[in-house]
Design an enzyme around this catalytic site. Structure first.
Site, PDB file in Angstrom:
ATOM      1  N   LYS A  74      21.694 -36.032  10.416  1.00 49.34           N
ATOM      2  CA  LYS A  74      20.618 -35.624  11.305  1.00 49.34           C
ATOM      3  C   LYS A  74      20.943 -34.312  12.006  1.00 49.34           C
ATOM      4  O   LYS A  74      20.072 -33.678  12.569  1.00 49.34           O
ATOM      5  CB  LYS A  74      20.284 -36.731  12.315  1.00 49.34           C
ATOM      6  CG  LYS A  74      21.467 -37.319  13.090  1.00 49.34           C
ATOM      7  CD  LYS A  74      20.969 -38.445  13.983  1.00 49.34           C
ATOM      8  CE  LYS A  74      21.845 -39.484  14.561  1.00 49.34           C
ATOM      9  NZ  LYS A  74      23.127 -39.826  14.354  1.00 49.34           N
TER      10      LYS A  74
ATOM     11  N   LYS B 180      27.507 -35.170   3.477  1.00 45.64           N
ATOM     12  CA  LYS B 180      26.729 -36.377   3.782  1.00 45.64           C
ATOM     13  C   LYS B 180      25.376 -35.990   4.403  1.00 45.64           C
ATOM     14  O   LYS B 180      25.277 -34.961   5.077  1.00 45.64           O
ATOM     15  CB  LYS B 180      27.576 -37.309   4.660  1.00 45.64           C
ATOM     16  CG  LYS B 180      27.221 -37.325   6.080  1.00 45.64           C
ATOM     17  CD  LYS B 180      27.968 -38.289   6.939  1.00 45.64           C
ATOM     18  CE  LYS B 180      27.724 -37.763   8.346  1.00 45.64           C
ATOM     19  NZ  LYS B 180      28.030 -38.540   9.442  1.00 45.64           N
TER      20      LYS B 180
ATOM     21  N   LYS C  59      33.797 -31.823  13.400  1.00 45.72           N
ATOM     22  CA  LYS C  59      32.888 -31.352  14.458  1.00 45.72           C
ATOM     23  C   LYS C  59      33.487 -30.237  15.294  1.00 45.72           C
ATOM     24  O   LYS C  59      32.769 -29.514  15.967  1.00 45.72           O
ATOM     25  CB  LYS C  59      32.473 -32.517  15.363  1.00 45.72           C
ATOM     26  CG  LYS C  59      31.494 -33.472  14.712  1.00 45.72           C
ATOM     27  CD  LYS C  59      30.824 -34.365  15.741  1.00 45.72           C
ATOM     28  CE  LYS C  59      29.781 -35.253  15.108  1.00 45.72           C
ATOM     29  NZ  LYS C  59      29.202 -36.201  16.052  1.00 45.72           N
TER      30      LYS C  59
END
Ligand code: TYM
Length: 328
Positions: A195, A192, A111
């Site tokens: 969202k 993966k 991230k």
């Protein structure tokens, strides 16, 4: 009765990955365990969130829990920030964690990669997650594969507290599905399903209308060849779709292989879409009913009220063991 705790971030539309990796197990475990299922809004703000969207998504995630079949009379369903002890215990655990172990977290690395400025909250994210779990001394934590490392850190922090102060925390175990622990993107099986992916064609959102689901699955990338065979190393795209099929149709991977032997991908993908639609349609219907009934707020209020006693006892016990002067 053993305790189960898990949470989902209200940081975008929930996907089929969240459903198969986590929510399906929440629904199952509520019958055999004392359950705590949260909407983890304090975690969501570790990356910037639009305030109105955060509020809407928090209610939406809670409604999805209920629509998926979580019974608020059996399980405690609540919003993380409604129980301030999460943040308080989170701070106490932050002081127990080492920089080195937080730097090793792959989710943090992913991230923060390529960003000019990275929020400090993102760095200490796993200590708050440890607090979530240990606040209720949970035994079992149903999650997808990507949360395994955070769970290991939670176990280390619990052990560290126990040996430094006194034996207090139970060491929690992850509960990860055998198939479906890592549902991959529809456009690239090396990533993966997420969202937060900016390309909506890469995921099935739980609230996608049936025709959108059909379209996304018919366009999902498939491997070369035409055999429907489960082989994640050589056929990652088809194996991913087979994992989804298996969960939605309740069929084993072998049964799916046998059914499509000699038929190619076309029929398989068409049937897959119908199984996904059949799985999500009742959830979507219940979701609309729950949202329009306005019942979510009362359920969340009761959920937070029910868990607060345990949460404040844990924080008090922990502070006492760490040497805080408690108010008398
Ligand atoms: P989050 O919000 O990213 O995801 C929620 C749950 O869904 C699982 N998941 C998947 N499973 C299979 N395939 C996928 N593609 C997929 N994408 C997501 C995740 O593994 C997770 O179980 N840190 C957590 C939230 C959290 C938490 C906790 C979890 C906060 N406190 C305490 C358990 C216990 C997270 O970011 O999940």
């Amino acid at each position: 009765m053993q305790r189960v705790l898990s949470g989902i971030q209200p940081s975008g539309q929930l996907t089929l990955g969240n459903y198969i990796g986590a929510i399906q197990n929440f629904v199952k475990l509520q019958h055999t365990h004392e359950c705590f299922f949260m909407v983890v809004d304090l975690h969501a703000i570790t990356v910037p969130q639009d305030p109105a969207a955060l509020r809407e998504q928090s209610e939406a995630v809670a409604a999805i829990y209920l629509a998926a079949g979580i019974d608020p009379n059996k399980a405690n369903v609540f919003i993380q920030s409604h129980v301030p002890q999460h943040a308080e215990l989170g701070w106490l655990f932050t002081t127990l964690a080492y920089m080195g172990e937080l730097e090793r977290m792959t989710q943090f690395k992913d991230k923060s990669q390529g960003k000019d400025s990275v929020g400090a909250g993102l760095f200490v994210y796993p200590t708050l997650m440890a607090a979530d779990i240990l606040l209720y001394n949970a035994h079992l934590v149903p999650v997808g594969d990507d949360q395994k490392q955070h769970l290991e850190l939670t176990r280390d922090l619990a052990g560290r507290f126990n040996s430094r102060f006194s034996d207090y925390f139970n060491i929690p175990e992850p509960y990860i599905p055998k198939v479906g622990a890592r549902i991959m993107s529809l456009d690239d099986a090396s990533k993966k399903m997420s969202k937060s992916n900016p390309n909506p064609a890469s995921y099935i959102a739980l609230l996608d209308p049936p025709d959108v689901i059909r379209k996304k699955l018919s366009r999902a990338t498939t491997d070369s060849g035409r055999e429907v065979k489960f082989n994640p190393a050589e056929k990652p795209e088809v194996s991913n779709l087979m994992g989804i099929y298996s969960h939605c149709a309740g069929m084993s991977l072998e049964e799916i292989e046998a059914k499509y032997e000699g038929q190619g991908y076309g029929a398989f993908k068409k049937d897959l879409a119908e199984h996904v639609v059949a799985t999500l349609e009742p959830l979507q219907q219940r979701y609309q009913e729950i949202r329009s009934s306005g019942a979510v707020h009362d359920i969340l209020k009761q959920g937070a009220e029910r868990v607060t006693e345990t949460a404040s006892k844990t924080v008090r016990d922990v502070k006492e063991r760490m040497g805080f002067l408690l108010p008398r």
